[in-house]
Design a protein around this motif. Structure first.
Motif, mmCIF file in Angstrom:
data_model
loop_
_atom_site.group_PDB
_atom_site.id
_atom_site.type_symbol
_atom_site.label_atom_id
_atom_site.label_comp_id
_atom_site.label_asym_id
_atom_site.label_seq_id
_atom_site.Cartn_x
_atom_site.Cartn_y
_atom_site.Cartn_z
ATOM 1 N N TYR A 1 0.717 -1.261 -0.016
ATOM 2 C CA TYR A 1 0.177 0.094 -0.080
ATOM 3 C C TYR A 1 0.761 1.232 -0.132
ATOM 4 O O TYR A 1 1.860 1.292 0.380
ATOM 5 C CB TYR A 1 -1.067 -0.013 1.295
ATOM 6 N N THR A 2 0.663 2.411 -0.712
ATOM 7 C CA THR A 2 0.874 3.607 -0.593
ATOM 8 C C THR A 2 1.175 4.081 1.055
ATOM 9 O O THR A 2 0.058 4.038 1.662
ATOM 10 C CB THR A 2 0.260 4.723 -1.388
ATOM 11 N N LEU A 3 2.221 4.470 1.367
ATOM 12 C CA LEU A 3 2.540 4.777 2.822
ATOM 13 C C LEU A 3 1.843 6.259 2.911
ATOM 14 O O LEU A 3 1.957 7.264 2.094
ATOM 15 C CB LEU A 3 4.034 4.943 3.122
ATOM 16 N N LYS A 4 1.127 6.381 4.411
ATOM 17 C CA LYS A 4 0.383 7.618 4.595
ATOM 18 C C LYS A 4 0.503 7.589 6.085
ATOM 19 O O LYS A 4 0.909 6.781 6.642
ATOM 20 C CB LYS A 4 -1.054 7.527 4.178
ATOM 21 N N GLU A 5 0.384 8.809 6.639
ATOM 22 C CA GLU A 5 0.569 9.209 7.897
ATOM 23 C C GLU A 5 -0.211 8.482 8.808
ATOM 24 O O GLU A 5 -1.272 8.309 8.479
ATOM 25 C CB GLU A 5 0.702 10.778 8.212
#
Length: 478
Positions: A121-125
């Protein structure tokens, strides 16, 4: 302050050694062994013997050309974790030092998150994993019982992780690492201890300095003499006794006037005056080479070979020797690879500064221009050069230069009558391209030009190493 001449002090040194060696009790050397011309450190891979310094054993299979001292296993094959990664028993070439496995492929930890071992998955905060799903840590948690699922944060099933400790508890060093009583999972051979903490050589902005792990340090920061230097901030912070008059060698007596004792084996001095393991040899015989107690016969008459630990490195054989003060490893030569201490790294993945690997390649990075060697590997070639023993008293960093204060110990040229009035030398080295130095250690140095010096050797023993060096050079000059 003046120092005596080389010849006069040599006599004093030899007299001291003669007195200290004339003790009354000899004992059997229980660790004596026959080194011979092909002695290597060997192990068994299944029922097959193999040389640990040149190959690796994984699940009963031997991988040639990569020492087990720096390799990891990927199924039945060995690989170099500096430049490769093992994902689902497949060896992949690293595209970045930040790459990790997610199933059978790699991903970048800076930009993506791997969940469940195969979902990326795309890394998010505040994004975290719960099995192969993701959740926001500020609003939810991951419950483990009765099954793995995402729950609102107020649920009681959310549990906090606890620190592991090893202390005296047993652990598997292949899977875990114990750092001063604390136990951690060993992700790879790149996992290292720093005091009670652990880190990976691939970590960014991390520096271990005198057993203290520093985070969020500048990439240009260096640990020199226990002080962290950062651009713009360089503030210092026989068991059987022989009869009277007899000398023993192993379980037998020998005449030291006509014979020499090497690891409990007696040899006639006509065959040489120096030991190599259990063998005796003539140090000036160009067809013989002693490498860490292993004696080799050179296959060429030119003597074009050098020691790589206990191995013999023949020139033009497509192999590279990398060494530090703790290890020496031979590798198959590869393009765009260079040595950093005893590691052999891909220059597109790493940079090296003073034998310290950093996971940030630099286009203008200049690797070490030469390899320092054990003192005995430098003789008799160094006997005719302007070399001396110098003890590192203090080290500081200024811009890209390492400033070293040396205490002059002794000059090697035994026929020199030069008087040294000031024993303190101030040496400037290119920090990154020069081997690392340690405070309080003595090294062999060469004066290239007036005020310019080159580090030549690993740290030396002030008694046995230097005495042997003088003995060989003195014989050669006579």
């Amino acid at each position: 302050m003046e120092m005596c001449t080389s010849t006069a002090c040599l006599v004093t040194i030899l007299c001291i050694f003669a007195r200290s060696s004339a003790q009354g009790i000899c004992h059997h050397d229980r660790q004596s062994q026959d080194a011979g011309f092909s002695g290597q450190m060997e192990g068994n891979c299944g029922n097959v013997p193999y040389k640990i310094s040149r190959s690796s054993c994984c699940n009963g299979n031997i991988t040639l050309g990569l020492s087990q001292m720096v390799a990891n296993c990927c199924g039945s094959a060995a690989y170099n974790p500096l430049n490769e990664i093992c994902c689902n028993n497949n060896i992949l070439t690293l595209s970045s030092t930040q790459a990790k496995c997610c199933g059978s492929v790699t991903y970048l930890t800076r930009t993506h998150l791997c969940c469940g071992g195969n979902k990326i998955y795309t890394l998010k905060e505040n994004l975290s994993c719960c099995g192969n799903k993701t959740f926001d840590k500020t609003t939810h948690c991951c419950c483990t019982a009765p099954k793995l699922e995402v729950k609102p944060k107020h649920e009681t099933c959310c549990q906090k992780a606890t620190d592991l400790k090893c202390g005296s508890n047993p652990y598997n060093p292949h899977e875990q690492i114990c750092c001063s009583g604390k136990l951690y999972k060993r992700a790879s051979a790149l996992t290292k201890c720093c005091g009670e903490d652990f880190y990976s050589l691939s970590d960014d902005n991390v520096l271990c300095c005198n057993g203290i792990l520093k985070h969020n340090v500048s990439e240009q920061s260096e640990c020199v003499g226990g002080v962290i230097y950062t651009p713009g901030n360089t503030t210092c912070q026989m068991s059987v006794r022989p009869r009277l008059g007899e000398h023993c060698c192993g379980g037998q007596t020998f005449n030291p006037h006509t014979h020499i004792c090497c690891n409990g084996h007696s040899h006639n001095k006509k065959n040489g005056n120096f030991c190599c393991g259990s063998e005796v040899y003539d140090h000036h015989n160009q067809s013989l080479r002693c490498c860490s107690g292993h004696l080799y016969k050179l296959t060429n008459s030119s003597g074009e070979a050098e020691c790589c630990g206990n191995l013999l490195l023949q020139y033009n054989n497509n192999q590279t020797c990398c060494s530090s003060s703790t290890n020496t490893v031979m590798y198959d030569t590869k393009q765009n690879h260079s040595c950093c201490g005893h590691y052999y790294y891909n220059t597109s993945l790493w940079s090296c500064c003073a034998e310290h690997l950093k996971p940030t390649p630099k286009p203008n990075n200049s690797p070490a221009k030469y390899r320092i060697k054990p003192l005995m590997d430098l003789i008799p070639k160094m006997c005719n050069k302007k070399v001396f023993f110098g003890k590192v008293e203090s080290v500081a960093l200024e811009n890209d230069q390492r400033l070293v204060v040396l205490k002059f110990v002794w000059q090697v040229n035994v026929k020199s009558e030069k008087i040294i009035k000031d024993p303190w030398l101030h040496v400037s080295l290119d920090h990154c391209s020069s081997p690392a130095t340690e405070n309080g250690m003595t090294y062999l140095w060469e004066e290239i030009h007036n005020g310019e010096y080159k580090l030549l050797s690993h740290p030396v023993d002030l008694t046995s190493d230097i005495q042997m060096f003088y003995s060989v050079c003195y014989q050669k000059k006579r």
